[in-house]
Design an enzyme around this catalytic site. Sequence first.
Site, PDB file in Angstrom:
ATOM      1  N   ARG A  87       0.844  -1.198   0.000  1.00 41.32           N
ATOM      2  CA  ARG A  87       0.000   0.000   0.000  1.00 41.32           C
ATOM      3  C   ARG A  87       0.876   1.243   0.000  1.00 41.32           C
ATOM      4  O   ARG A  87       1.675   1.450   0.911  1.00 41.32           O
ATOM      5  CB  ARG A  87      -0.949   0.012   1.205  1.00 41.32           C
ATOM      6  CG  ARG A  87      -1.860   1.233   1.220  1.00 41.32           C
ATOM      7  CD  ARG A  87      -3.041   1.090   2.174  1.00 41.32           C
ATOM      8  NE  ARG A  87      -2.651   1.038   3.566  1.00 41.32           N
ATOM      9  CZ  ARG A  87      -3.514   1.147   4.588  1.00 41.32           C
ATOM     10  NH1 ARG A  87      -4.805   1.304   4.349  1.00 41.32           N
ATOM     11  NH2 ARG A  87      -3.096   1.073   5.839  1.00 41.32           N
ATOM     12  N   GLU A 101     -12.587   4.645   0.680  1.00 40.27           N
ATOM     13  CA  GLU A 101     -12.609   5.149   2.054  1.00 40.27           C
ATOM     14  C   GLU A 101     -12.846   6.657   2.133  1.00 40.27           C
ATOM     15  O   GLU A 101     -12.738   7.242   3.205  1.00 40.27           O
ATOM     16  CB  GLU A 101     -11.287   4.791   2.746  1.00 40.27           C
ATOM     17  CG  GLU A 101     -10.060   5.317   2.032  1.00 40.27           C
ATOM     18  CD  GLU A 101      -8.753   4.826   2.644  1.00 40.27           C
ATOM     19  OE1 GLU A 101      -8.782   4.236   3.740  1.00 40.27           O
ATOM     20  OE2 GLU A 101      -7.705   5.044   2.025  1.00 40.27           O
ATOM     21  N   ASP A 119     -11.647   5.319   8.163  1.00 40.97           N
ATOM     22  CA  ASP A 119     -11.338   6.523   7.391  1.00 40.97           C
ATOM     23  C   ASP A 119     -12.598   7.111   6.774  1.00 40.97           C
ATOM     24  O   ASP A 119     -12.754   8.333   6.704  1.00 40.97           O
ATOM     25  CB  ASP A 119     -10.321   6.206   6.287  1.00 40.97           C
ATOM     26  CG  ASP A 119      -8.910   6.625   6.678  1.00 40.97           C
ATOM     27  OD1 ASP A 119      -8.720   7.794   7.032  1.00 40.97           O
ATOM     28  OD2 ASP A 119      -8.007   5.776   6.643  1.00 40.97           O
ATOM     29  N   ASP A 129      -4.549   2.837  14.181  1.00 42.13           N
ATOM     30  CA  ASP A 129      -3.686   3.494  13.213  1.00 42.13           C
ATOM     31  C   ASP A 129      -4.277   4.878  12.943  1.00 42.13           C
ATOM     32  O   ASP A 129      -5.143   5.350  13.677  1.00 42.13           O
ATOM     33  CB  ASP A 129      -3.498   2.660  11.943  1.00 42.13           C
ATOM     34  CG  ASP A 129      -4.775   2.506  11.121  1.00 42.13           C
ATOM     35  OD1 ASP A 129      -5.786   3.169  11.423  1.00 42.13           O
ATOM     36  OD2 ASP A 129      -4.759   1.723  10.155  1.00 42.13           O
TER      37      ASP A 129
END
Length: 728
Positions: free
Chosen positions: A342, A433, A461, A633
């Site tokens: 990613r 997202e 997100d 995160d």
Amino acid sequence: MAENQHVTIGRLEIAVALDAFVRTEVAPGTGIDPDRFWADFETLLADLEPRSRVLLATRDDLQAQIDRWHVERRGRPHDAGHYEAFLRSIGYLAAEPGTVQVATAKVDPEVAEVAGPQLVVPVDNARYALNAANARWGSLYDALYGTDVIPEDGGAGRDGPYNAVRGDRVIAYARELLDRHAPLTAGSHSDSVAYRIAGGALAMELAGGGTATLAEGTHLAGYTGAPADPDSVLLRRNGLGIEILIDRNHPVGAIDRAGVADIHLEAALTTIMDLEDSVATVDAADKVLAYRNWLGLMRGDLSATFTKGAREMTRHLRADSAYLDADGDPMTLRRRSVMLVRNIGPHIETDIVRLDGAPVIETLLDAAISGWCAMHDLAGTGPHRNSATGSIYIVKPKMHGPGEVALANELFGRVEDILGLARNTLKMGIMDEERRTSLNLAACIAAAAERVMFINTGFLDRTGDDIHTSMEAGPMIPKGEIKTATWLTTYEDANVDVGLAAGLVGHGQIGKGMWTRPDDMAAMLAEKTGHPLSGASTAWVPSPVAATLHALHYLEIDVAARQRELAERTPARALDMLDFATLPPGRELTPAELAGELENNAQGILGYVSRWVGQGVGCSKVPDIADVALMEDRATLRISSQHIANWLHHGLLSPEQVHATMERMAAVVDAQNAGDPDYQPMCGDLAASIPYQAAVALVMEGLSQPNGYTEYILIEQRRRMKAALSAG
């Protein structure tokens, strides 16, 4: 600092550490001349850099127009039709693309065909990355014994030396699972006394006499050892492997009447090696470390040495196993996840590389370097292969709408040209997202129809973006209630509907989000079955153990059959995602509700930021206000900071209340981390604490942060922290 030193090549200034890395580690064996690469990359930047910044400016312009629309109508009843028309008029809602069909080719079956768990791991931590890559297979016995799936009552505790009471419960639980997922034509796996291979089929000898074979739905895929006395038996159900390990000399196998020592489940079919939300890479040293680990994974030679207990251990990528298929012919059993990488989102810039003295958009660099590193896998010269089809899988986060996907598609093509790769070697994962992507998902897929191999929902997100986009619409409902909001349930359904309609099945994954409570595996087993039932072919889990347990859901549910069922339903109405999660008219939150929500959000922010800024840890188990460990995160940080900013903006909270709560929660977080020798306490001097001031800034400046992203403040403050630590 050394990471601030640059070498000039043409119009580029490149961090010395990065240039040395590509020359001495990446380039050898690829046939790519580093000087030629930098010259070609300069041309790429000169073209795509300004276009990337235009797209970022478009985000800001659209947000400003949406904010004005809400402010001008404040106090009036919401007109959904008017709002939709307005969004179309400004280009926020794109024109429907017509029929969209994914045409991505040469995709590994783990991505395109077989449903199973997915891990996401920070690639800057070699040990974690190797653990995840090696989590293709996991011990069911260990996963059951070491988690709360098996209760600890009746003397079945899991602390201390091996507990035979608990072990017996594990074996009984596992045998029942075998009966459910690999049923027999007669009797039970608990009745077995021996496993045999005869005539290409599995024959079970049962206690008391008699034999049984596998019932419909599961088949024998292979074995090791002698057919009459195998060392292991490999079964398959719904494309996933169940490996029964037989060893009568093993402590467990010796007391098992069939000699079964363990059962291994095929678990993390794929792993996303992350350069984005789960890392804290803020300079050349950080970034090169992450790139180097990705390179090692692609070359197959990454290792990590660490101390566990009193022993020093070194971990490598797991080798494949030699097996015999059901007919006795040699076959190879793959032992590693297929790895995706990613890249960072398109909104972050870096001075690791400068063009004409100015920082560049970091995702452009990520695409080029991560693709170049993966050429080592394509060459097939290392001890292991990642992609059997010759593909490189790059997941793209934080894209807003089809225009940004189209530019990413062009970027991948330009990188392929620089690296001499065939068109569409670089496959694209589109993370759904951001709200503008969700509302225009079909058009986003159409913009990369020959590359897309992954779409997913990331509710964390996505919630942060929804709060920020609708900031001026009014105060939001409490954070926990948003999980059942109309827009969020529509979002989850619409993502699957669009993916199925676009023909993604057979070409890529439809994914769902993370289970964030890594210690609550019993709850995960009970709840996460909803992800394969939703039609998702993969879903994120926080650990290899969680992947092993989540694999049980894919053994239970035939996702391909479920997707065929869902393809016949009436698709979710995507425009229902425009329904705001704001407090309904007349609802007032009590002071206790407001204070409780504020404390929860503030503690979560401080718990995460204290590690990100203070220690450079991008993802970890962070205790919440009730001391429940949550996998955190930047996505969770985005929600909490935006939620407080929203209530502050609409007067539900005062600045004084926020500051006072943050100060109290800083003491809570310091106490929770008291046992960590690397932790930097905040409360000794809050005014001088860089992590504390960063956390406060995320809230107090939340309105002004583009799209509510946290990275701008985090990166700046982590750099300050590193400088302070370096200065002593």
